[in-house]
Design a protein around this motif. Structure first.
Motif, PDB file in Angstrom:
ATOM      1  N   ILE A 239      -6.142 -52.396  -0.294  1.00  0.00           N
ATOM      2  CA  ILE A 239      -5.626 -52.268  -1.838  1.00  0.00           C
ATOM      3  C   ILE A 239      -7.158 -51.686  -2.554  1.00  0.00           C
ATOM      4  O   ILE A 239      -8.717 -52.269  -1.741  1.00  0.00           O
ATOM      5  CB  ILE A 239      -4.870 -53.161  -2.616  1.00  0.00           C
ATOM      6  N   CYS A 240      -7.197 -50.986  -3.780  1.00  0.00           N
ATOM      7  CA  CYS A 240      -8.629 -50.671  -4.455  1.00  0.00           C
ATOM      8  C   CYS A 240      -8.920 -51.688  -5.360  1.00  0.00           C
ATOM      9  O   CYS A 240      -8.549 -52.714  -5.967  1.00  0.00           O
ATOM     10  CB  CYS A 240      -8.758 -49.368  -4.894  1.00  0.00           C
ATOM     11  N   ASP A 241     -10.527 -52.452  -5.174  1.00  0.00           N
ATOM     12  CA  ASP A 241     -10.564 -53.070  -5.898  1.00  0.00           C
ATOM     13  C   ASP A 241     -10.768 -51.910  -6.623  1.00  0.00           C
ATOM     14  O   ASP A 241     -11.892 -52.238  -7.570  1.00  0.00           O
ATOM     15  CB  ASP A 241     -12.047 -53.357  -5.095  1.00  0.00           C
ATOM     16  N   LEU A 242     -11.016 -54.033  -7.996  1.00  0.00           N
ATOM     17  CA  LEU A 242     -10.640 -53.584  -9.508  1.00  0.00           C
ATOM     18  C   LEU A 242     -11.265 -53.640 -10.092  1.00  0.00           C
ATOM     19  O   LEU A 242     -11.160 -53.628 -11.151  1.00  0.00           O
ATOM     20  CB  LEU A 242      -9.310 -52.577  -9.826  1.00  0.00           C
ATOM     21  N   ALA A 275     -22.316 -46.365 -12.329  1.00  0.00           N
ATOM     22  CA  ALA A 275     -20.480 -47.949 -12.396  1.00  0.00           C
ATOM     23  C   ALA A 275     -19.292 -46.596 -11.388  1.00  0.00           C
ATOM     24  O   ALA A 275     -19.325 -45.743 -11.697  1.00  0.00           O
ATOM     25  CB  ALA A 275     -20.446 -47.132 -13.910  1.00  0.00           C
ATOM     26  N   PRO A 276     -18.787 -47.896 -11.253  1.00  0.00           N
ATOM     27  CA  PRO A 276     -17.643 -47.578 -10.298  1.00  0.00           C
ATOM     28  C   PRO A 276     -15.916 -46.377 -10.795  1.00  0.00           C
ATOM     29  O   PRO A 276     -16.594 -47.020 -11.934  1.00  0.00           O
ATOM     30  CB  PRO A 276     -17.267 -48.378  -9.181  1.00  0.00           C
ATOM     31  N   LYS A 277     -15.938 -45.934 -10.047  1.00  0.00           N
ATOM     32  CA  LYS A 277     -14.767 -45.097 -11.040  1.00  0.00           C
ATOM     33  C   LYS A 277     -13.623 -46.336 -12.059  1.00  0.00           C
ATOM     34  O   LYS A 277     -13.633 -45.754 -12.862  1.00  0.00           O
ATOM     35  CB  LYS A 277     -14.093 -44.256 -10.633  1.00  0.00           C
ATOM     36  N   CYS A 278     -13.429 -47.796 -11.278  1.00  0.00           N
ATOM     37  CA  CYS A 278     -12.913 -48.443 -12.226  1.00  0.00           C
ATOM     38  C   CYS A 278     -13.422 -48.727 -13.981  1.00  0.00           C
ATOM     39  O   CYS A 278     -12.563 -49.814 -14.113  1.00  0.00           O
ATOM     40  CB  CYS A 278     -12.067 -49.520 -10.782  1.00  0.00           C
ATOM     41  N   ALA A 279     -14.472 -48.775 -13.685  1.00  0.00           N
ATOM     42  CA  ALA A 279     -14.700 -49.116 -14.751  1.00  0.00           C
ATOM     43  C   ALA A 279     -14.229 -48.301 -16.261  1.00  0.00           C
ATOM     44  O   ALA A 279     -14.544 -48.859 -16.742  1.00  0.00           O
ATOM     45  CB  ALA A 279     -16.718 -48.768 -15.118  1.00  0.00           C
ATOM     46  N   LYS A 280     -13.972 -47.430 -15.742  1.00  0.00           N
ATOM     47  CA  LYS A 280     -12.915 -46.439 -16.907  1.00  0.00           C
ATOM     48  C   LYS A 280     -12.027 -47.353 -16.667  1.00  0.00           C
ATOM     49  O   LYS A 280     -11.361 -47.757 -18.866  1.00  0.00           O
ATOM     50  CB  LYS A 280     -12.351 -45.478 -16.091  1.00  0.00           C
ATOM     51  N   ILE A 281     -12.029 -48.544 -16.691  1.00  0.00           N
ATOM     52  CA  ILE A 281     -10.575 -49.101 -16.732  1.00  0.00           C
ATOM     53  C   ILE A 281     -10.622 -50.598 -18.085  1.00  0.00           C
ATOM     54  O   ILE A 281     -10.311 -50.379 -18.385  1.00  0.00           O
ATOM     55  CB  ILE A 281      -9.114 -49.875 -15.283  1.00  0.00           C
ATOM     56  N   HIS A 282     -12.018 -50.962 -17.120  1.00  0.00           N
ATOM     57  CA  HIS A 282     -11.893 -52.023 -17.912  1.00  0.00           C
ATOM     58  C   HIS A 282     -12.133 -51.441 -19.065  1.00  0.00           C
ATOM     59  O   HIS A 282     -12.020 -52.365 -20.384  1.00  0.00           O
ATOM     60  CB  HIS A 282     -13.329 -52.659 -17.051  1.00  0.00           C
ATOM     61  N   ILE A 333      -5.323 -43.295  -9.869  1.00  0.00           N
ATOM     62  CA  ILE A 333      -5.496 -42.115  -8.948  1.00  0.00           C
ATOM     63  C   ILE A 333      -6.559 -42.031  -8.948  1.00  0.00           C
ATOM     64  O   ILE A 333      -7.146 -42.046  -9.891  1.00  0.00           O
ATOM     65  CB  ILE A 333      -4.515 -41.702  -9.118  1.00  0.00           C
ATOM     66  N   ASP A 334      -7.449 -42.614  -7.766  1.00  0.00           N
ATOM     67  CA  ASP A 334      -9.080 -41.819  -8.161  1.00  0.00           C
ATOM     68  C   ASP A 334      -9.408 -40.829  -8.668  1.00  0.00           C
ATOM     69  O   ASP A 334     -10.630 -40.459  -9.054  1.00  0.00           O
ATOM     70  CB  ASP A 334      -9.667 -42.037  -6.916  1.00  0.00           C
ATOM     71  N   GLY A 335      -8.932 -39.428  -8.161  1.00  0.00           N
ATOM     72  CA  GLY A 335      -8.603 -38.405  -8.337  1.00  0.00           C
ATOM     73  C   GLY A 335      -8.509 -37.840 -10.073  1.00  0.00           C
ATOM     74  O   GLY A 335      -8.501 -36.832 -11.017  1.00  0.00           O
ATOM     75  N   ARG A 351      -0.466 -57.847 -25.148  1.00  0.00           N
ATOM     76  CA  ARG A 351       0.462 -58.419 -23.407  1.00  0.00           C
ATOM     77  C   ARG A 351      -1.417 -58.818 -22.640  1.00  0.00           C
ATOM     78  O   ARG A 351      -2.381 -58.642 -23.070  1.00  0.00           O
ATOM     79  CB  ARG A 351       0.106 -58.137 -22.368  1.00  0.00           C
ATOM     80  N   ASN A 352      -1.122 -60.199 -21.681  1.00  0.00           N
ATOM     81  CA  ASN A 352      -2.872 -60.125 -20.524  1.00  0.00           C
ATOM     82  C   ASN A 352      -2.828 -59.814 -19.903  1.00  0.00           C
ATOM     83  O   ASN A 352      -3.489 -60.426 -18.558  1.00  0.00           O
ATOM     84  CB  ASN A 352      -2.825 -61.745 -21.483  1.00  0.00           C
ATOM     85  N   ALA A 353      -2.235 -58.910 -19.243  1.00  0.00           N
ATOM     86  CA  ALA A 353      -2.189 -59.053 -18.140  1.00  0.00           C
ATOM     87  C   ALA A 353      -0.964 -57.128 -18.133  1.00  0.00           C
ATOM     88  O   ALA A 353       0.107 -56.499 -18.838  1.00  0.00           O
ATOM     89  CB  ALA A 353      -1.274 -59.610 -17.282  1.00  0.00           C
ATOM     90  N   VAL A 354      -1.458 -56.274 -16.591  1.00  0.00           N
ATOM     91  CA  VAL A 354      -0.708 -55.312 -16.572  1.00  0.00           C
ATOM     92  C   VAL A 354      -0.562 -54.921 -14.858  1.00  0.00           C
ATOM     93  O   VAL A 354      -1.949 -55.366 -14.055  1.00  0.00           O
ATOM     94  CB  VAL A 354      -1.493 -54.110 -16.927  1.00  0.00           C
ATOM     95  N   LEU A 355       0.902 -54.059 -14.215  1.00  0.00           N
ATOM     96  CA  LEU A 355       0.245 -54.574 -12.974  1.00  0.00           C
ATOM     97  C   LEU A 355       0.147 -52.867 -12.845  1.00  0.00           C
ATOM     98  O   LEU A 355       0.160 -51.783 -13.125  1.00  0.00           O
ATOM     99  CB  LEU A 355       1.874 -54.732 -12.108  1.00  0.00           C
ATOM    100  N   ILE A 356      -0.755 -53.109 -11.515  1.00  0.00           N
ATOM    101  CA  ILE A 356      -1.446 -51.132 -10.807  1.00  0.00           C
ATOM    102  C   ILE A 356      -0.013 -51.384  -9.642  1.00  0.00           C
ATOM    103  O   ILE A 356      -0.364 -51.595  -8.710  1.00  0.00           O
ATOM    104  CB  ILE A 356      -2.972 -51.894 -10.779  1.00  0.00           C
ATOM    105  N   GLN A 357      -0.125 -50.314 -10.050  1.00  0.00           N
ATOM    106  CA  GLN A 357       1.310 -50.103  -8.667  1.00  0.00           C
ATOM    107  C   GLN A 357       0.670 -49.792  -7.824  1.00  0.00           C
ATOM    108  O   GLN A 357      -1.187 -49.341  -7.436  1.00  0.00           O
ATOM    109  CB  GLN A 357       1.648 -48.593  -8.685  1.00  0.00           C
ATOM    110  N   ASP A 358       1.078 -50.639  -5.992  1.00  0.00           N
ATOM    111  CA  ASP A 358       0.262 -50.709  -4.903  1.00  0.00           C
ATOM    112  C   ASP A 358      -0.796 -51.741  -4.809  1.00  0.00           C
ATOM    113  O   ASP A 358      -1.667 -51.637  -3.960  1.00  0.00           O
ATOM    114  CB  ASP A 358       0.311 -49.681  -4.296  1.00  0.00           C
ATOM    115  N   ASN A 359      -1.488 -52.347  -6.470  1.00  0.00           N
ATOM    116  CA  ASN A 359      -2.794 -52.974  -6.148  1.00  0.00           C
ATOM    117  C   ASN A 359      -2.808 -54.029  -6.967  1.00  0.00           C
ATOM    118  O   ASN A 359      -4.015 -55.034  -7.393  1.00  0.00           O
ATOM    119  CB  ASN A 359      -3.396 -51.446  -6.672  1.00  0.00           C
TER     120      ASN A 359
END
Length: 420
Positions: A239-242, A275-282, A333-335, A351-359
């Motif tokens: 899995i992708c480390d988020l 900064a890695p791409k997942c920084a945008k999620i945070h 999706i990384d792209g 909410r205090n959580a979100v599922l990330i599909q397959d991750n």
């Protein structure tokens, strides 16, 4: 309780109710032991001890068990549940009073939110034929009380009815909620809770073997069976480390794969590195939720539920309170990082959580205690999704009650934050 009944009990050799100081100390010790054993977390659940025919002592409302002292344990009257002092007793005091009222020999009661028993309770099915190895402690069956929202008089009435209808059962399950263990003493109450958990774990395992026709039990086999049964994606090989992060004003420190970088909230650029791409999620989560901490959960059960691509609907009332009335499931999706991050940020709002599909999932809160509670309840909630689906009895907490519990929880939480 009529005096002659207590006299008969004494003649038979049973110790009378605890002395008040001993009772308070045992309740404090029990709270700490419950946390250490994993049967409860934070302030979930409650403990009490009888001190007379008319009174018991119980844990206070909303106080951490780790730091609890005997002076904070509250004396409550069995009839009417009035109490002494300025400290508010557990909101489930009526459930404990019912146990003492209907079981003259019960002197110690534990209400837990233990994992396996809670999962079995969701099915609404009593354990009618307890395994022989557990019968000496649990008796022939473990009933389940019908669901009612926690802390309500309706819950007290339904638990009391279950106790009355099953006088031979000292452990009962509370649908969507947990278990009530009514012991003759401290040791007996813990034996009931621990044995009930082992019994429910075996019920869950045997149910999987019966439905899957597998020759032997394994956690990975059960997850794979669940995913196949629900036509979901298979468990990913990796899995992708988020990442996990902590926010400080206009910056957040992001840790991915053991490497940290400070990220600017406005530009999402690394201040002291790339900064890695997942920084945008945070960044998107911080913009949509009033939180200061984010953590990526990659436990196998959480990953398995994320593979379904479906949102989670609460099957446990704690989940509705602490996590939210539902949990969305979003792609990463990384792209296509900008759009995905935006969707994830919006999905976690309220909410205090979100599922990330397959991750797996991302959780967010404002303290280490928040994050610990969220991690525990997400793991328990995802295990429940898997097991209850295999039982073919997916009962859900009523949506309106999810909204009510969530609203009350957030209001109380806000008051606690204001006191700090």
């Amino acid at each position: 309780m009529p005096p002659f009944i207590r006299l008969i009990i004494l003649i038979k050799g049973k110790n009378m109710a605890y002395e008040i100081e001993e009772a308070k100390k045992l309740v404090v010790d029990a709270g700490k032991k419950l946390i250490e054993s994993g049967l409860i977390a934070r302030t979930w659940g409650n403990v009490s001890a009888r001190i007379s025919d008319t009174q018991f002592v119980i844990t206070p409302s909303g106080r951490a068990y780790e730091d609890l002292t005997p002076d904070e344990i509250v004396v409550v009257n069995i009839d009417g549940c009035s109490y002494e002092g300025d400290i508010k007793p557990s909101s489930e005091k009526g459930v404990h009073a019912a146990a003492y009222r209907h079981h003259p020999t019960v002197d110690f009661v534990i209400h837990t939110h233990q994992k396996a028993a809670t999962i079995v309770s969701i099915t609404g099915m009593e354990i009618r034929n307890v395994y022989d190895e557990f019968k000496p402690v649990l008796g022939d069956k473990v009933p389940v009380a019908d669901y009612a929202m926690s802390t309500t008089d309706s819950l007290r009435k339904k638990v009391e009815m279950c106790i009355m209808m099953n006088p031979g059962s000292r452990a009962i399950m509370l649908m969507h909620h947990g278990a009530l263990c009514m012991g003759d003493n401290y040791e007996h109450a813990f034996a009931l809770a621990e044995t009930l958990e082992k019994c429910c774990e075996k019920v869950i395992k045997d149910n999987y073997l019966r439905h899957s026709w597998a020759k032997q039990y394994s956690e990975s086999g059960k997850r794979n069976y669940f995913l196949k049964k629900t036509d979901s994606h298979p468990m990913p090989e990796s899995i992708c480390d988020l990442g996990s992060s902590v926010r400080y004003g206009n910056l957040f420190t992001l840790n991915v794969g053991g490497k940290t970088v400070d990220v600017d909230m406005e530009t999402c650029l690394g201040v002291n590195g790339i900064a890695p791409k997942c920084a945008k999620i945070h960044k998107a989560i911080y913009e949509n939720a009033n939180v200061s901490m984010i953590k990526h959960l990659s436990e196998p059960d959480v990953v398995a539920v994320s593979c379904t691509g479906e949102e989670m609907i609460p099957t446990i009332d704690d989940f509705a309170q602490i996590v939210g009335v539902d949990v969305k499931n979003c792609e990463w999706i990384d792209g296509d990082t900008d759009e995905c991050a935006s969707k994830i940020g919006k999905a976690i709002s309220g909410r205090n959580a979100v599922l990330i599909q397959d991750n797996g999932a991302l959780i967010c809160g404002n303290s280490d205690g928040d994050m610990q509670a969220l991690e525990i309840i997400m793991d328990k909630g995802c295990a429940a999704v898997i097991d209850v689906n295999i039982f073919n009895r997916p009962h859900y907490v009523p949506k309106m009650e999810c909204f009510l519990m969530r609203t009350v929880y957030l209001a109380k939480y806000s008051k606690q934050i204001d006191k700090k």
